[in-house]
Design an enzyme around this catalytic site. Structure first.
Site, short mmCIF file in Angstrom:
data_model
loop_
_atom_site.label_atom_id
_atom_site.label_comp_id
_atom_site.label_asym_id
_atom_site.label_seq_id
_atom_site.Cartn_x
_atom_site.Cartn_y
_atom_site.Cartn_z
N HIS A 1 0.83 -1.20 0.00
CA HIS A 1 0.00 0.00 0.00
C HIS A 1 0.87 1.26 0.00
O HIS A 1 0.43 2.33 -0.39
CB HIS A 1 -0.91 0.02 1.23
CG HIS A 1 -1.95 -1.05 1.24
ND1 HIS A 1 -1.71 -2.30 1.76
CD2 HIS A 1 -3.23 -1.07 0.80
CE1 HIS A 1 -2.81 -3.04 1.64
NE2 HIS A 1 -3.73 -2.31 1.06
N ASP B 1 -4.22 -6.49 -7.73
CA ASP B 1 -4.46 -5.80 -6.47
C ASP B 1 -4.73 -4.33 -6.82
O ASP B 1 -4.49 -3.89 -7.95
CB ASP B 1 -3.25 -5.95 -5.54
CG ASP B 1 -3.62 -5.86 -4.07
OD1 ASP B 1 -4.75 -5.40 -3.76
OD2 ASP B 1 -2.80 -6.24 -3.23
#
Length: 486
Positions: free
Chosen positions: A190, A262
């Site tokens: 992230h 993702d």
């Protein structure tokens, strides 16, 4: 053979193919107008988050409304345990993978995931971005942890298969993640591009084992990882690597289902090559659906679609790749419309699993006017602000939540002549939490410690409970062992 206009930017069929590769997110519990318009124009689908869901009836109404506009993939991350969207505001009634792995009963794992699949199907969700098939070999992994079944490739493989079978028996497509493997990382994708520094022999023996098993079990989808594996992907993250997605996953492993990225707005992609270029490169590498998290706006979505179309016009992205992706997504959607398999009763299976997962060392004494000290743990981005703790399950206790740098002295005074229970999550990852707990135990060696993450750091204390997760089911199961008898 589809014929396109001379100018790709103005070709509606090409735009439909480009939009069909996107899974987008939006804010709120109702579908905004732009989502409905884009679904009518071929948008691939949506990814839902906790802020999209208030209760099952609302979610069912939302997904039904989406289907009036198109034929979308409706996806979310429902792993059970710490990562939940259905129960984002309350905590999951199912323990996560670490708890299921420590029990090591594949029939139980299959039942838990069948129960999750039934709930999702009942709400109109047709693809679950689960299970997590990562082999968690890095104790300080900041993004996987209790989301993994364990650190043994064969154990992870057999439970990944059970999870896929459970979900798909309810006609919810499983999306096994994060290929080629996120378990050996010490960085969060992230925030940056994590590194997996392993040679191909080790990757085949460890990271790849659960994914190959999932492919053999018929998983409908696989999610990419934004991880760099020099032995496989060179300098690129796997999401942008044809060596990982086409040569290895499609070629060597023979996967014929849908490859989903993702979230591209994670900094590993958006912060390196950018959203638009990341989308183009990932499609060229072999992905079929591009997942977007909550950060991109509608303007970003339109720019991504335009960027994909421009890449086709420039010859950087073959239109055949978009057609291939559309065919795979169509097959997946057709599969989800098939009948569910007969299944055994799953009511209460989450609590049953959580009870079986608890490991108790020592003997907690009868609780007398207990003080429960919960050590605050910053949430990870993948988990979000999901409630956890014992307040609901120990109403007769005083429960306080403190920061790990809190002073132990005042709490020891407050706990005088009372039972003391100290609750932590992944204490091994926080020096401050370990120091705080140690200070409490120096004054109260008779205290009970409850670890709701991975039990890697175990202090000397009268009693120690490991729940292998912080879901509601884990907390309830632990509270049953701590119930006061006087």
């Amino acid at each position: 053979m589809v014929r396109f206009a001379a100018s790709p930017a103005g070709d509606p069929e090409l735009r439909r193919l480009a939009a069909g590769t996107l899974l987008v997110a939006f804010r709120g519990t109702t579908a905004p107008g732009w989502i409905l318009r884009e679904l009518e124009s071929g948008l691939g689908g949506v990814t839902l988050f906790g802020f999209n869901i208030s209760d099952p009836a609302q979610l069912a109404a939302l997904t039904a409304r989406l289907r009036t506009a198109g034929d979308p993939v409706v996806s979310l991350d429902e792993e059970g345990g710490d990562v939940t969207r259905l129960a984002y505001h309350t905590g999951s009634p199912y323990p996560g993978n670490a708890a299921l792995g420590v029990v090591d009963d594949v029939a139980l794992t299959r039942q838990v995931y069948r129960a999750i699949g039934e709930e999702l199907a009942g709400c109109g969700v047709n693809l679950d971005m689960a299970p997590d098939a990562d082999v968690n070999t890095a104790d300080d992994n900041p993004v996987i942890g209790t989301r993994a079944f364990g650190d043994d490739p064969l154990l992870v493989a057999r439970h990944t298969v059970a999870a896929v079978e459970g979900l798909q028996s309810a006609r919810v497509a499983a999306c096994v993640k994060h290929f080629p493997g996120h378990g050996a990382t010490r960085q969060d994708s992230h925030l940056e591009i994590p590194l997996v520094d392993a040679d191909l022999d080790l990757l085949h023996a460890r990271e790849f084992t659960p994914f190959r098993a999932a492919i053999d079990a018929g998983t409908q989808a696989i999610m990419t990882a934004h991880v760099r594996i020099p032995a496989l992907t060179g300098e690129a993250p796997a999401t942008l690597s044809s060596a990982a997605l086409t040569e290895l996953l499609r070629g060597e492993f023979g996967f014929k289902g849908v490859v989903i990225t993702d979230a591209l707005d994670m900094k590993a992609i958006a912060g390196s090559v950018g959203l638009v270029e990341g989308a183009v490169l990932s499609l060229a590498a072999g992905s079929d659906l591009l997942c977007l998290g909550p950060l991109p706006t509608y303007d970003d979505v339109r720019q991504i679609i335009a960027g994909i179309m421009a890449a086709v016009g420039e010859g950087r992205l073959p239109v055949s790749r978009l057609e291939e992706a559309a065919e795979r997504v169509a097959r997946l959607l057709a599969w989800t419309r098939g009948p569910a398999e007969p299944g055994a009763e799953t009511t209460g299976i989450g609590l049953t699993a959580a009870r079986r997962a608890i490991r108790l060392h020592g003997s907690p004494g009868p609780l007398v006017n207990p003080l429960v000290v919960e050590v605050e743990t910053p949430p990870t981005i993948a988990v979000g602000e999901v409630p956890w703790g014992f307040a609901e399950w120990l109403p007769q206790a005083e429960v306080v939540r403190v920061k790990p740098d809190a002073a132990a002295g005042p709490l020891l005074e407050r706990a005088a002549d009372r039972s003391l229970v100290v609750v932590v999550k992944d204490a091994h990852r926080s020096p401050a939490a370990r120091a705080f707990v140690s200070a409490l135990l120096a004054g109260r060696p008779d205290a009970t410690v409850v670890e709701m993450g991975l039990p890697i750091w175990r202090p000397e204390t009268a009693a120690y409970l490991a729940t292998y997760g912080a879901a509601r089911a884990n907390a309830q199961a632990a509270a049953e062992l701590l119930m006061p008898v006087s």
